[in-house]
Design a protein around this motif. Sequence first.
Motif, short mmCIF file in Angstrom:
data_model
loop_
_atom_site.label_atom_id
_atom_site.label_comp_id
_atom_site.label_asym_id
_atom_site.label_seq_id
_atom_site.Cartn_x
_atom_site.Cartn_y
_atom_site.Cartn_z
N LEU B 201 0.82 -1.22 0.00
CA LEU B 201 0.00 0.00 0.00
C LEU B 201 0.86 1.26 0.00
O LEU B 201 0.52 2.27 -0.64
CB LEU B 201 -0.94 -0.01 1.21
N ALA B 202 1.98 1.20 0.70
CA ALA B 202 2.86 2.37 0.78
C ALA B 202 3.36 2.81 -0.60
O ALA B 202 3.77 3.95 -0.77
CB ALA B 202 4.04 2.06 1.69
N VAL B 239 -5.93 6.08 -2.02
CA VAL B 239 -4.96 6.97 -1.39
C VAL B 239 -5.17 8.37 -1.93
O VAL B 239 -5.20 8.57 -3.14
CB VAL B 239 -3.52 6.51 -1.69
N ARG B 244 2.21 12.11 0.81
CA ARG B 244 2.98 10.87 0.80
C ARG B 244 4.29 11.08 1.56
O ARG B 244 5.37 10.81 1.07
CB ARG B 244 3.26 10.39 -0.63
N SER B 247 3.17 9.93 6.67
CA SER B 247 1.90 9.21 6.67
C SER B 247 1.18 9.52 5.36
O SER B 247 1.52 10.46 4.66
CB SER B 247 1.05 9.67 7.85
N VAL B 250 -5.86 8.27 3.52
CA VAL B 250 -6.55 7.19 2.83
C VAL B 250 -8.05 7.26 3.09
O VAL B 250 -8.50 7.58 4.18
CB VAL B 250 -6.01 5.83 3.32
N LEU B 260 -2.64 7.04 7.54
CA LEU B 260 -1.90 5.83 7.94
C LEU B 260 -0.41 6.12 7.99
O LEU B 260 0.12 6.80 7.10
CB LEU B 260 -2.12 4.71 6.93
N GLN B 262 3.48 5.23 7.46
CA GLN B 262 4.20 4.41 6.48
C GLN B 262 4.36 3.00 7.04
O GLN B 262 4.22 2.01 6.32
CB GLN B 262 5.59 5.01 6.20
N ALA B 265 1.22 1.21 6.52
CA ALA B 265 0.99 1.05 5.07
C ALA B 265 1.94 0.04 4.45
O ALA B 265 1.66 -0.54 3.40
CB ALA B 265 1.12 2.40 4.38
#
Lengths: 273, 273
Positions: B201-202, B239, B244, B247, B250, B260, B262, B265
């Motif tokens: 996800l990150a 996202v 970015r 955090s 989302v 979230l 990192q 994520a």
Amino acid sequence: MAMLSVAPAGYVVSRHALASANKCHSGAFRPTAGAARILHLRLDSVTAKPSEPATTEAVDDYLKAILELSGPEENRVTSNALAGHLGIRPASVTGMLQKLAGQRPSFIRYKKHHGVFLTDTGKHRAMEVIRHHRLLERFLHDVLDFSWDEVHDEAERLEHYISEHLEDRIAAKLGDPDVDPHGHIIPEKNGAAAVRAETVLAKWPCGVPAVISSVSDKDPAALREMKRRGLLPGASLIVEPGTRSASLAVRISGNPPARLSQELASRILVVHR
Amino acid sequence: MAMLSVAPAGYVVSRHALASANKCHSGAFRPTAGAARILHLRLDSVTAKPSEPATTEAVDDYLKAILELSGPEENRVTSNALAGHLGIRPASVTGMLQKLAGQRPSFIRYKKHHGVFLTDTGKHRAMEVIRHHRLLERFLHDVLDFSWDEVHDEAERLEHYISEHLEDRIAAKLGDPDVDPHGHIIPEKNGAAAVRAETVLAKWPCGVPAVISSVSDKDPAALREMKRRGLLPGASLIVEPGTRSASLAVRISGNPPARLSQELASRILVVHR
DNA sequence: TTGTAAATTTAGGTATGGCTAAATATTTAT
DNA sequence: ATAAATATTTAGCCATACCTAAATTTACAA
Ligand SMILES: [Mn+2]
Ligand SMILES: [Mn+2]
Ligand SMILES: [Mn+2]
Ligand SMILES: [Mn+2]
């Protein structure tokens, strides 16, 4: 001085606990080396009570064997008896007993040439393993449809590896059962267990009404035969007077009269009806 | 010549099998000495096909680690990487790799200073253990009410000790599930497993609709946080563009917008919606 | 009481699977 | 191309737990 095996207050850190932490950070304590998995990590965190030493599968099996062989009178158990029961050479037993007896606190009390008996700690651990075994048997049988001749071997292995949490979940799922599929009493969580005055069917007097209280779970073939012939825990029966040679004639409630081999009759335990 | 450790046609006899036979009769074969329990006794009786060598818990863990670290491209895995993953010193890893590579047939192929990879046999065994692990997690979660952050540790231990029979029973009881509680695909009995092209996800592009396919099961605290915030396998999310940094913002379907870390994520894998 | 048979322990080894410290090989940077 | 840094292996140990063969005890019987 090589090896830092013990954490702050005498607690043993199992290798697995560290390994599953996936990369033990910085200069963390390293577990004692060696192949044998140490079971049942207990941290009790802050509450630094001495607790029991960690055990391995082998140690668990010795403790169970000593408990079983010492019987209700809690006799001393000989190395030879243990060796026979465990399928191990007597010399190996001596080695293990010496090591266990040297631990502090110890599970056993051992005097050279004069056998061994369990300390309270040892009894406690043995009962815990037996509770695991019997709960597992009940669970495998009732929830996972194992037949009663299949449960023993599986439980014999897993009894050493389930956590206390899983033990509790299994007990809850089953509604805290009293006995396993073979009629053996499941000890309480605290280690207590009721004792029943059972008699081997092979020695039960003729003509006296009896109920099967439990059967040996060791031999799958014998268990299958018992099931086929209605010899289940709870079944009522009477031994016909007279016949007590290689086989004995038995009337099992709800079944036709039958003859049981001494072999089979020695694997069945009964109580008064 | 000391020691008769191997039965007729190369089959290893586990100590337990003999011990539970309770007193090995006459001049029976004695199992190889040593502390480590050899898992998965396979006798196949008459059918004398070579089968796989018996494994221990340690070997199983090495095979799983090699499989995981070699990734989909099946790269060679270095001793250091293994050591880090297993929480073991590199020197110990070398020792184990040399021993395993020396076996016939072998689970691995190993070239000094150049890493290791699994043979088909090794892959097969690793998949089997992973199947055990994921089935156990599903079972503990669905049948025994473990929470999804508790299942991993229990399964990590038991995966090595359940029989094929118990594996089958668990699978049947669950109706042959496809995934474990964390969304990981459960391999088939034959070792086959579908592969999904998942993305962390990150690293997922902003604004592109995604579905959570799986999450890492290693950190219980992270799992609890995910559950609290609706980050479960199957959940849809997007996202937010822009953010970015430490955090990321989302939008999780059915939940209020959230940020979230990192850290979190990086523990979540997603696929295209 | 003493000798012998049976039970038990000692001595010396094996296998598994970890560890540390000291080499050695490979990589990377100059 | 070479030297320094990094990765990996070797060498020597430890603990668990089992084995065989050779003592040594203990128990029993004459
Ligand atoms: Mn056992
Ligand atoms: Mn039972
Ligand atoms: Mn594991
Ligand atoms: Mn999982």
